[in-house]
Design a protein around this motif. Structure first.
Motif, short mmCIF file in Angstrom:
data_model
loop_
_atom_site.label_atom_id
_atom_site.label_comp_id
_atom_site.label_asym_id
_atom_site.label_seq_id
_atom_site.Cartn_x
_atom_site.Cartn_y
_atom_site.Cartn_z
N VAL A 303 0.85 -1.19 0.00
CA VAL A 303 0.00 0.00 0.00
C VAL A 303 0.88 1.24 0.00
CG1 VAL A 303 -1.94 -1.12 1.15
CG2 VAL A 303 -0.15 -0.08 2.52
N LEU A 304 0.26 2.40 -0.21
CA LEU A 304 1.02 3.64 -0.30
C LEU A 304 1.79 3.96 0.98
CD1 LEU A 304 -1.29 6.08 -2.31
CD2 LEU A 304 0.77 4.89 -3.07
N SER A 305 1.25 3.58 2.12
CA SER A 305 1.96 3.84 3.37
C SER A 305 3.27 3.04 3.41
CB SER A 305 1.08 3.47 4.57
OG SER A 305 0.68 2.11 4.52
N ASP A 306 3.27 1.84 2.79
CA ASP A 306 4.50 1.06 2.70
C ASP A 306 5.53 1.76 1.81
OD1 ASP A 306 3.32 -0.88 4.25
OD2 ASP A 306 2.71 -2.13 2.56
N VAL A 307 5.05 2.38 0.75
CA VAL A 307 5.94 3.11 -0.15
C VAL A 307 6.58 4.29 0.59
CG1 VAL A 307 6.07 4.48 -2.27
CG2 VAL A 307 4.61 2.46 -2.19
N LYS A 308 5.76 4.98 1.35
CA LYS A 308 6.26 6.12 2.12
C LYS A 308 7.31 5.67 3.13
CE LYS A 308 4.71 9.97 5.02
NZ LYS A 308 3.54 10.61 5.69
N ALA A 309 7.05 4.55 3.81
CA ALA A 309 8.01 4.02 4.79
C ALA A 309 9.31 3.62 4.10
CB ALA A 309 7.40 2.83 5.52
N LEU A 310 9.22 3.05 2.92
CA LEU A 310 10.40 2.65 2.16
C LEU A 310 11.21 3.87 1.75
CD1 LEU A 310 11.82 0.15 0.91
CD2 LEU A 310 10.52 0.59 -1.18
N ASP A 311 10.53 4.93 1.32
CA ASP A 311 11.21 6.17 0.96
C ASP A 311 11.94 6.77 2.15
OD1 ASP A 311 10.29 5.91 -1.62
OD2 ASP A 311 8.62 7.31 -1.37
N GLU A 312 11.28 6.78 3.31
CA GLU A 312 11.89 7.35 4.51
C GLU A 312 13.11 6.54 4.94
OE1 GLU A 312 8.68 7.39 7.26
OE2 GLU A 312 7.79 9.24 6.45
N LYS A 313 13.02 5.21 4.85
CA LYS A 313 14.15 4.36 5.21
C LYS A 313 15.33 4.63 4.29
CE LYS A 313 15.48 -0.51 5.57
NZ LYS A 313 15.03 -1.92 5.36
N ARG A 314 15.08 4.75 3.01
CA ARG A 314 16.14 5.02 2.04
C ARG A 314 16.78 6.38 2.33
NH1 ARG A 314 13.27 4.69 -2.15
NH2 ARG A 314 13.55 2.47 -2.55
N SER A 315 15.96 7.36 2.72
CA SER A 315 16.47 8.69 3.03
C SER A 315 17.36 8.68 4.26
CB SER A 315 15.28 9.65 3.23
OG SER A 315 15.74 10.94 3.55
N ARG A 316 16.94 7.91 5.30
CA ARG A 316 17.75 7.81 6.52
C ARG A 316 19.09 7.13 6.25
NH1 ARG A 316 12.71 6.39 8.81
NH2 ARG A 316 13.30 4.16 8.72
N GLU A 317 19.07 6.08 5.45
CA GLU A 317 20.30 5.37 5.13
C GLU A 317 21.26 6.26 4.34
OE1 GLU A 317 18.93 1.96 3.04
OE2 GLU A 317 18.44 0.81 4.87
N LYS A 318 20.70 7.11 3.52
CA LYS A 318 21.53 8.01 2.73
C LYS A 318 22.20 9.05 3.62
CE LYS A 318 21.33 10.82 -1.45
NZ LYS A 318 20.44 11.36 -2.52
N GLU A 319 21.46 9.52 4.64
CA GLU A 319 22.02 10.50 5.57
C GLU A 319 23.11 9.90 6.44
OE1 GLU A 319 18.75 11.97 7.76
OE2 GLU A 319 17.89 13.13 6.09
N LYS A 320 22.98 8.63 6.86
CA LYS A 320 23.95 7.98 7.73
C LYS A 320 25.22 7.59 6.99
CE LYS A 320 20.59 6.02 10.98
NZ LYS A 320 20.03 4.76 11.53
#
Length: 356
Positions: A303-320
């Motif tokens: 669902v779209l909420s899963d997509v949003k969670a995946l985007d946020e995870k990718r963003s956090r990994e990029k920052e770290k």
């Protein structure tokens, strides 16, 4: 043996309904229309009395517009007459049913229509047990000038087609509505169906409507059974890609079927992938969208909420992720000023010699 006295303490509260109505009119009418007609019969059994559109709508959980549409439908079927004072409806007269006619063939008895979307041609017309089809009356459109329901139908048609209707288009819809007695809601469904299959031609819509008429299909429910299933999902994807002016190619259909059937993605999820495709590469690409959806499938995104969670995870990994700074060494270029042997000088001693 003494005589038995038979007494009746139960007075049946019944409404007389014509057998012809049940046999020939009810099967072709919308269930909402039937409820309105039966309510009118019930009201007559109770002696008539005060009756209002709003009261009838409240009792049936309809809108007033639904009730008026039903009344006009039964007027076209010649089961009642409507009287007006100015533009306000103020009189309803239930009439005797017209002479019994042969019952039209039911759609399920003749099988589904040919799939117009697959062939690109209007559906085939069956040739047996056809109801009478009147010739076009050029005055139909004029008779409907004050019919609000018909005006709404033309408005809806223009919205779906995406262009102003011509006089010929209006005459066609007037013929279907006024002479073939096809209800507005039925024609609205038909228009939506044709457009969803990629056909915006009023001539095509007329061909489909005539075929349904000849097969005795007169309600939305019957049309849903008789017409091939609408590929609304396919149409939505083509529209998202700006390709709704053509039919999808076989390979494109296969991909879309995979997204919706095999992968089990909702239309909302597929359109999200289409939107990301367009914003990333700025052109429609089924292959690119397929990669996005395939990746989501592998990651368990549903669902779209899963997509949003995946985007946020990718963003956090990029920052770290640490940023490596590579020190760049400027290379020494070989030129005529560097091509000599280096010598060591005592500059202090040299200066003393120069100055004596």
């Amino acid at each position: 043996m003494s005589e038995l006295k038979l007494r009746n303490e139960w007075k049946p509260d019944v409404v007389a309904v014509s057998g012809d109505f049940i046999d020939y009119y009810m099967p072709q009418a919308s269930g909402e229309f039937v409820k309105v007609y039966l309510s009118l019969l019930r009201n007559m059994e109770k002696g008539g009395g005060e009756l209002t559109i709003s009261g009838l709508a409240d009792s049936l959980n309809h809108t007033e517009k639904d009730v008026v549409r039903a009344l006009k439908y039964w007027e076209r079927m010649q089961l009642l007459r409507l009287g007006y004072e100015g533009e306000e409806l103020n009189d309803i007269v239930l009439t005797a049913l017209p002479e019994k006619k042969a019952q039209p063939a039911r759609p399920e008895e003749e099988g589904p229509l040919s799939t117009a979307a697959e062939t690109g041609n209007p559906p085939a017309v069956s040739g047996q047990n056809l109801p009478e089809q009147p010739q076009k009356d050029p005055l139909s459109l004029k008779r409907l000038e004050g019919d609000g329901e018909f005006k709404q139908l033309l408005f809806v048609a223009g919205q779906y087609i995406g262009a102003p209707l011509t006089r010929k288009d209006c005459d066609t819809f007037a013929y279907l509505y006024d002479q073939l007695k096809q209800p507005a809601e039925f024609l609205e469904y038909l228009i939506e169906y044709c457009v969803s299959m990629g056909h915006k031609s009023v001539r095509y819509m007329e061909t489909v409507a005539l075929d349904l008429h000849k097969r005795g299909v007169a309600t939305v429910e019957q049309a849903k059974t008789a017409l091939p299933a609408m590929k609304k999902d396919h149409y939505a994807v083509m529209k998202a890609f700006g390709l709704n002016s053509r039919q999808p190619a076989p390979g494109e259909k296969q991909m879309m079927d995979k997204w919706f059937s095999s992968y089990g993605f909702s239309r909302e999820m597929v359109l999200e992938a289409c939107g990301r495709t367009m914003s990333t590469i700025h052109r429609p690409s089924f292959e690119y969208t397929d990669k996005i959806l395939g990746s989501w499938k592998e990651k368990g995104v549903k669902v779209l909420s899963d997509v949003k969670a995946l985007d946020e995870k990718r963003s956090r990994e990029k920052e770290k992720k640490p940023v490596r700074v590579t020190e760049k060494k400027t290379p020494i270029r070989s030129n005529q000023f560097h091509n000599f042997e280096q010598r060591d000088y005592d500059f202090d001693e040299l200066m003393r010699k120069i100055n004596g």
